[in-house]
Motif scaffolding. Structure first.
Motif, PDB file in Angstrom:
ATOM      1  N   VAL A 126     -55.210  62.149  59.416  1.00 21.27           N
ATOM      2  CA  VAL A 126     -55.356  60.889  60.144  1.00 21.27           C
ATOM      3  C   VAL A 126     -54.483  60.980  61.378  1.00 21.27           C
ATOM      4  O   VAL A 126     -53.300  61.340  61.289  1.00 21.27           O
ATOM      5  CB  VAL A 126     -54.945  59.679  59.282  1.00 21.27           C
ATOM      6  N   ARG A 128     -53.359  58.823  64.875  1.00 15.13           N
ATOM      7  CA  ARG A 128     -53.380  57.592  65.675  1.00 15.13           C
ATOM      8  C   ARG A 128     -52.618  57.879  66.983  1.00 15.13           C
ATOM      9  O   ARG A 128     -51.495  58.386  66.981  1.00 15.13           O
ATOM     10  CB  ARG A 128     -52.706  56.440  64.923  1.00 15.13           C
ATOM     11  N   CYS A 133     -57.410  55.278  66.521  1.00 14.08           N
ATOM     12  CA  CYS A 133     -57.027  55.983  65.299  1.00 14.08           C
ATOM     13  C   CYS A 133     -58.285  56.583  64.678  1.00 14.08           C
ATOM     14  O   CYS A 133     -59.343  55.938  64.660  1.00 14.08           O
ATOM     15  CB  CYS A 133     -56.350  55.037  64.311  1.00 14.08           C
ATOM     16  N   GLN A 134     -58.160  57.820  64.191  1.00 10.75           N
ATOM     17  CA  GLN A 134     -59.280  58.477  63.529  1.00 10.75           C
ATOM     18  C   GLN A 134     -58.796  59.158  62.252  1.00 10.75           C
ATOM     19  O   GLN A 134     -57.628  59.547  62.152  1.00 10.75           O
ATOM     20  CB  GLN A 134     -59.931  59.521  64.438  1.00 10.75           C
ATOM     21  N   GLY A 135     -59.695  59.298  61.289  1.00  6.34           N
ATOM     22  CA  GLY A 135     -59.367  59.974  60.039  1.00  6.34           C
ATOM     23  C   GLY A 135     -60.510  60.850  59.589  1.00  6.34           C
ATOM     24  O   GLY A 135     -61.684  60.521  59.807  1.00  6.34           O
ATOM     25  N   ARG A 147     -63.279  55.903  62.547  1.00  8.91           N
ATOM     26  CA  ARG A 147     -62.685  55.672  63.871  1.00  8.91           C
ATOM     27  C   ARG A 147     -62.318  54.200  63.980  1.00  8.91           C
ATOM     28  O   ARG A 147     -63.131  53.326  63.673  1.00  8.91           O
ATOM     29  CB  ARG A 147     -63.660  56.066  64.982  1.00  8.91           C
ATOM     30  N   TRP A 148     -61.083  53.952  64.406  1.00  8.75           N
ATOM     31  CA  TRP A 148     -60.583  52.586  64.573  1.00  8.75           C
ATOM     32  C   TRP A 148     -60.176  52.374  66.026  1.00  8.75           C
ATOM     33  O   TRP A 148     -59.747  53.297  66.706  1.00  8.75           O
ATOM     34  CB  TRP A 148     -59.369  52.342  63.685  1.00  8.75           C
ATOM     35  N   ARG A 157     -62.437  48.733  62.600  1.00  6.81           N
ATOM     36  CA  ARG A 157     -63.071  50.015  62.291  1.00  6.81           C
ATOM     37  C   ARG A 157     -64.453  50.025  62.942  1.00  6.81           C
ATOM     38  O   ARG A 157     -65.332  49.262  62.570  1.00  6.81           O
ATOM     39  CB  ARG A 157     -63.186  50.208  60.782  1.00  6.81           C
ATOM     40  N   CYS A 168     -55.974  55.095  57.404  1.00  5.43           N
ATOM     41  CA  CYS A 168     -55.960  54.746  58.826  1.00  5.43           C
ATOM     42  C   CYS A 168     -55.234  53.418  59.061  1.00  5.43           C
ATOM     43  O   CYS A 168     -54.495  53.266  60.034  1.00  5.43           O
ATOM     44  CB  CYS A 168     -57.385  54.661  59.364  1.00  5.43           C
ATOM     45  N   CYS A 172     -51.952  52.442  61.663  1.00 10.03           N
ATOM     46  CA  CYS A 172     -52.147  51.480  62.746  1.00 10.03           C
ATOM     47  C   CYS A 172     -51.080  50.400  62.809  1.00 10.03           C
ATOM     48  O   CYS A 172     -51.123  49.538  63.694  1.00 10.03           O
ATOM     49  CB  CYS A 172     -53.526  50.824  62.613  1.00 10.03           C
TER      50      CYS A 172
END
Length: 225
Positions: A126, A128, A133-135, A147-148, A157, A168, A172
């Protein structure tokens, strides 16, 4: 009819790179009715003024990825023009040339967090950076990707594929948001202290361990600048 030499981008692509050169590159298909991942890689990214190298530690579609070298050229508007060679899916040889243009987005807030999972049955990361932010989690043939984005002060999200739970929401959390559990959905994680493990609700730090879906993730980077 599409011309084979016309520039086109069929994916929604976002690459997050941290100050310690850790990256996560997720590429979702734009034209698919249901979420479809056409590329998911993570590892270390080293860049100079004229070249770059992706040293892969995780590839959702290739269990044995090779490091990728490419050339870079900065454009007048600040975009980065990339050229290189990739393996041809048809022949397996490196004979597929490509070119791409990357747009660099400003980072706000200046905060980066990376969590890593390395289990006996899978691997995940993960990342950020700022307001993105991506996981990515890969367990055999099972892939989960998210993806956030922070919109109007709240994390949303915007992309999801797969059913596993990724931390994630924990990555954040900013210090000024820790009191608002709705922003991070009441995320809880394990922190080791004086030999004991206990559940804490707080902003994560380097070395903390996060339990997500029964898997233990470790915070391997947290940088503010």
């Amino acid at each position: 009819m599409d011309h084979p030499f016309l520039a086109k981008e069929p994916t929604s692509t976002l690459v997050l790179i941290t100050p310690q050169n850790q990256f996560l590159d997720l590429r979702f298909c734009r034209n698919s009715i249901t979420p479809r991942l056409v590329g998911g890689t993570a590892g270390t990214y080293i860049r100079t003024s004229t070249s770059g190298m992706r040293a892969y530690t995780l590839d959702a579609l290739d269990p044995h990825p090779q490091n990728h070298l490419h050339s870079l050229r900065c454009q007048a508007n600040g975009d980065i023009y990339e050229t290189g060679v990739l393996p041809n899916p048809g022949s397996g040889t490196e004979d597929l040339t490509y070119e791409a243009v990357w747009r660099v987005s400003p980072v706000q807030p200046r905060l980066a967090v990376v969590l890593a999972y390395r289990g006996t049955h899978g691997q995940g990361v993960v990342v950020r950076v700022g307001s993105w932010c991506q996981g990515l989690l890969v367990k055999g043939k099972l892939i989960t990707a998210e993806r956030w984005q922070k919109l109007d002060g709240r994390w949303v999200r915007v992309m999801r594929l797969g059913n596993a739970w990724l931390p994630c929401g924990v990555a954040c959390v900013d210090r000024d948001e820790a009191a608002d559990k709705a922003l991070w959905q009441g995320a809880r994680y394990w922190r080791e202290a004086t030999g004991l493990k206990f559940v804490v609700e707080k902003v994560i730090g380097f070395g903390d361990r996060v339990v997500a879906g029964g898997d233990e993730w470790e915070v391997v980077e947290r940088v503010q600048w």
